[in-house]
Design a protein around this motif. Sequence first.
Motif, PDB file in Angstrom:
ATOM      1  N   VAL A   1      42.751 -23.604  55.688  1.00  9.70           N
ATOM      2  CA  VAL A   1      42.327 -24.918  56.147  1.00  9.70           C
ATOM      3  C   VAL A   1      40.885 -24.902  56.668  1.00  9.70           C
ATOM      4  O   VAL A   1      40.170 -25.886  56.544  1.00  9.70           O
ATOM      5  CB  VAL A   1      43.305 -25.488  57.199  1.00  9.70           C
ATOM      6  N   CYS A   2      40.440 -23.801  57.205  1.00  9.85           N
ATOM      7  CA  CYS A   2      39.072 -23.705  57.728  1.00  9.85           C
ATOM      8  C   CYS A   2      38.131 -22.880  56.850  1.00  9.85           C
ATOM      9  O   CYS A   2      36.917 -23.002  56.975  1.00  9.85           O
ATOM     10  CB  CYS A   2      39.081 -23.079  59.125  1.00  9.85           C
ATOM     11  N   HIS A   3      38.671 -22.022  56.005  1.00  8.85           N
ATOM     12  CA  HIS A   3      37.831 -21.083  55.256  1.00  8.85           C
ATOM     13  C   HIS A   3      37.808 -21.336  53.756  1.00  8.85           C
ATOM     14  O   HIS A   3      37.545 -20.413  52.990  1.00  8.85           O
ATOM     15  CB  HIS A   3      38.292 -19.645  55.516  1.00  8.85           C
ATOM     16  N   THR A   4      38.075 -22.567  53.331  1.00 14.26           N
ATOM     17  CA  THR A   4      37.974 -22.886  51.907  1.00 14.26           C
ATOM     18  C   THR A   4      36.976 -24.007  51.720  1.00 14.26           C
ATOM     19  O   THR A   4      36.532 -24.636  52.680  1.00 14.26           O
ATOM     20  CB  THR A   4      39.334 -23.311  51.321  1.00 14.26           C
ATOM     21  N   LYS A   5      36.654 -24.281  50.474  1.00 18.04           N
ATOM     22  CA  LYS A   5      35.698 -25.332  50.161  1.00 18.04           C
ATOM     23  C   LYS A   5      36.171 -26.651  50.762  1.00 18.04           C
ATOM     24  O   LYS A   5      37.347 -26.981  50.693  1.00 18.04           O
ATOM     25  CB  LYS A   5      35.565 -25.457  48.644  1.00 18.04           C
ATOM     26  N   PRO A   6      35.263 -27.440  51.335  1.00 26.00           N
ATOM     27  CA  PRO A   6      35.673 -28.686  51.977  1.00 26.00           C
ATOM     28  C   PRO A   6      36.229 -29.694  50.980  1.00 26.00           C
ATOM     29  O   PRO A   6      35.792 -29.765  49.839  1.00 26.00           O
ATOM     30  CB  PRO A   6      34.387 -29.207  52.603  1.00 26.00           C
ATOM     31  N   THR A   7      37.228 -30.414  51.426  1.00 30.45           N
ATOM     32  CA  THR A   7      37.781 -31.532  50.669  1.00 30.45           C
ATOM     33  C   THR A   7      37.916 -32.696  51.631  1.00 30.45           C
ATOM     34  O   THR A   7      37.619 -32.567  52.820  1.00 30.45           O
ATOM     35  CB  THR A   7      39.168 -31.185  50.083  1.00 30.45           C
ATOM     36  N   ILE A   8      38.416 -33.792  51.149  1.00 31.38           N
ATOM     37  CA  ILE A   8      38.608 -34.955  52.009  1.00 31.38           C
ATOM     38  C   ILE A   8      39.561 -34.624  53.146  1.00 31.38           C
ATOM     39  O   ILE A   8      39.375 -35.038  54.278  1.00 31.38           O
ATOM     40  CB  ILE A   8      39.152 -36.134  51.182  1.00 31.38           C
ATOM     41  N   LEU A   9      40.591 -33.832  52.853  1.00 28.24           N
ATOM     42  CA  LEU A   9      41.618 -33.552  53.844  1.00 28.24           C
ATOM     43  C   LEU A   9      41.371 -32.280  54.640  1.00 28.24           C
ATOM     44  O   LEU A   9      42.057 -32.012  55.606  1.00 28.24           O
ATOM     45  CB  LEU A   9      42.981 -33.441  53.155  1.00 28.24           C
ATOM     46  N   SER A  10      40.414 -31.462  54.237  1.00 28.22           N
ATOM     47  CA  SER A  10      40.227 -30.175  54.877  1.00 28.22           C
ATOM     48  C   SER A  10      38.752 -29.908  55.136  1.00 28.22           C
ATOM     49  O   SER A  10      38.067 -29.351  54.295  1.00 28.22           O
ATOM     50  CB  SER A  10      40.797 -29.074  53.966  1.00 28.22           C
ATOM     51  N   PRO A  11      38.250 -30.308  56.309  1.00 24.50           N
ATOM     52  CA  PRO A  11      36.848 -30.006  56.588  1.00 24.50           C
ATOM     53  C   PRO A  11      36.628 -28.491  56.681  1.00 24.50           C
ATOM     54  O   PRO A  11      37.507 -27.761  57.081  1.00 24.50           O
ATOM     55  CB  PRO A  11      36.579 -30.693  57.922  1.00 24.50           C
ATOM     56  N   TYR A  12      35.467 -28.060  56.302  1.00 25.50           N
ATOM     57  CA  TYR A  12      35.127 -26.643  56.218  1.00 25.50           C
ATOM     58  C   TYR A  12      34.441 -26.218  57.502  1.00 25.50           C
ATOM     59  O   TYR A  12      33.343 -26.648  57.796  1.00 25.50           O
ATOM     60  CB  TYR A  12      34.196 -26.489  55.013  1.00 25.50           C
ATOM     61  N   TYR A  13      35.104 -25.421  58.308  1.00 23.24           N
ATOM     62  CA  TYR A  13      34.540 -25.007  59.594  1.00 23.24           C
ATOM     63  C   TYR A  13      34.104 -23.551  59.609  1.00 23.24           C
ATOM     64  O   TYR A  13      33.213 -23.189  60.334  1.00 23.24           O
ATOM     65  CB  TYR A  13      35.550 -25.228  60.716  1.00 23.24           C
ATOM     66  N   GLY A  14      34.771 -22.687  58.871  1.00 23.07           N
ATOM     67  CA  GLY A  14      34.460 -21.271  58.893  1.00 23.07           C
ATOM     68  C   GLY A  14      33.762 -20.842  57.621  1.00 23.07           C
ATOM     69  O   GLY A  14      33.738 -21.566  56.633  1.00 23.07           O
ATOM     70  N   PRO A  15      33.189 -19.652  57.622  1.00 18.38           N
ATOM     71  CA  PRO A  15      32.519 -19.167  56.409  1.00 18.38           C
ATOM     72  C   PRO A  15      33.532 -18.879  55.308  1.00 18.38           C
ATOM     73  O   PRO A  15      34.701 -18.618  55.564  1.00 18.38           O
ATOM     74  CB  PRO A  15      31.852 -17.868  56.882  1.00 18.38           C
ATOM     75  N   ALA A  16      33.051 -18.970  54.084  1.00 19.80           N
ATOM     76  CA  ALA A  16      33.893 -18.609  52.944  1.00 19.80           C
ATOM     77  C   ALA A  16      34.186 -17.115  53.038  1.00 19.80           C
ATOM     78  O   ALA A  16      33.282 -16.313  53.270  1.00 19.80           O
ATOM     79  CB  ALA A  16      33.173 -18.930  51.642  1.00 19.80           C
ATOM     80  N   LEU A  17      35.433 -16.748  52.905  1.00 21.28           N
ATOM     81  CA  LEU A  17      35.826 -15.345  53.011  1.00 21.28           C
ATOM     82  C   LEU A  17      36.057 -14.772  51.626  1.00 21.28           C
ATOM     83  O   LEU A  17      36.685 -15.396  50.780  1.00 21.28           O
ATOM     84  CB  LEU A  17      37.095 -15.211  53.854  1.00 21.28           C
ATOM     85  N   SER A  18      35.536 -13.576  51.409  1.00 22.49           N
ATOM     86  CA  SER A  18      35.686 -12.909  50.123  1.00 22.49           C
ATOM     87  C   SER A  18      35.546 -11.404  50.331  1.00 22.49           C
ATOM     88  O   SER A  18      35.368 -10.940  51.457  1.00 22.49           O
ATOM     89  CB  SER A  18      34.613 -13.396  49.148  1.00 22.49           C
ATOM     90  N   LYS A  19      35.585 -10.677  49.220  1.00 17.99           N
ATOM     91  CA  LYS A  19      35.488  -9.219  49.321  1.00 17.99           C
ATOM     92  C   LYS A  19      34.152  -8.772  49.897  1.00 17.99           C
ATOM     93  O   LYS A  19      34.056  -7.700  50.473  1.00 17.99           O
ATOM     94  CB  LYS A  19      35.770  -8.565  47.978  1.00 17.99           C
ATOM     95  N   GLU A  20      33.111  -9.596  49.785  1.00 24.81           N
ATOM     96  CA  GLU A  20      31.814  -9.236  50.379  1.00 24.81           C
ATOM     97  C   GLU A  20      31.898  -9.147  51.903  1.00 24.81           C
ATOM     98  O   GLU A  20      31.244  -8.326  52.511  1.00 24.81           O
ATOM     99  CB  GLU A  20      30.748 -10.249  49.978  1.00 24.81           C
ATOM    100  N   ILE A  21      32.678 -10.004  52.515  1.00 20.88           N
ATOM    101  CA  ILE A  21      32.853 -10.004  53.976  1.00 20.88           C
ATOM    102  C   ILE A  21      33.634  -8.765  54.407  1.00 20.88           C
ATOM    103  O   ILE A  21      33.359  -8.167  55.438  1.00 20.88           O
ATOM    104  CB  ILE A  21      33.609 -11.276  54.428  1.00 20.88           C
ATOM    105  N   VAL A  22      34.633  -8.387  53.612  1.00 17.58           N
ATOM    106  CA  VAL A  22      35.527  -7.286  53.977  1.00 17.58           C
ATOM    107  C   VAL A  22      34.862  -5.925  53.803  1.00 17.58           C
ATOM    108  O   VAL A  22      35.124  -5.006  54.569  1.00 17.58           O
ATOM    109  CB  VAL A  22      36.819  -7.339  53.124  1.00 17.58           C
TER     110      VAL A  22
END
Length: 131
Positions: free
Chosen positions: A48-69
Motif C-alpha cells: 500500500v505504501c511501496h508500490t506505484k501510486p494509484t487513485i486508491l493507494s498513494p505512494y509514501y515509501g520508496p519503491a522496493l527492489s533487489k537494489e535496496i536489498v
Amino acid sequence: MRRIALVSLFAFALACTTHEASAQQAPPAKLNATQALGQLVYTQHCGVCHTKPTILSPYYGPALSKEIVNNNEGALREFIQNGTERMPGFQYNLEPRQIDAVVQYLKTVAPPAGAVAPVRPAARGNEREVD
C-alpha cells in the motif's frame, strides 16, 4: 441517477488502475516457497505504501527492489521490525520468518521502470517540513 453515475465512474477508475498496475509490473522469476510467502506478506502489509501510486493507494515509501536489498539485508530486517519516523514497525504484526520471507522476495523484484519519487503528505497549518 447521479449516484449511479458516480458509482460507475468509481468502478471504472478502479478497474483501470488495477489493470494498469498489473500490466506494468513484470512478474518475477519463479518463486520458491519462502519468496512466495514474502510476496504475500509484502502485498498485504507493504504494498500500500511501496508500490506505484494509484487513485486508491498513494505512494509514501520508496519503491522496493533487489537494489535496496543488495548487501543491506540486516538493515532492511531492522527497518521492517522497528520502523522509522515515517514507517510503522511490524515486530508485533509479523513473525521473524515472515520478515525474512519479505527480504527474500525483494531479492527477486526488479527495479520499477521510471520509478516515481515518494510523495510526502502535505504539511498542515503552520507546520514546517524538516528534511
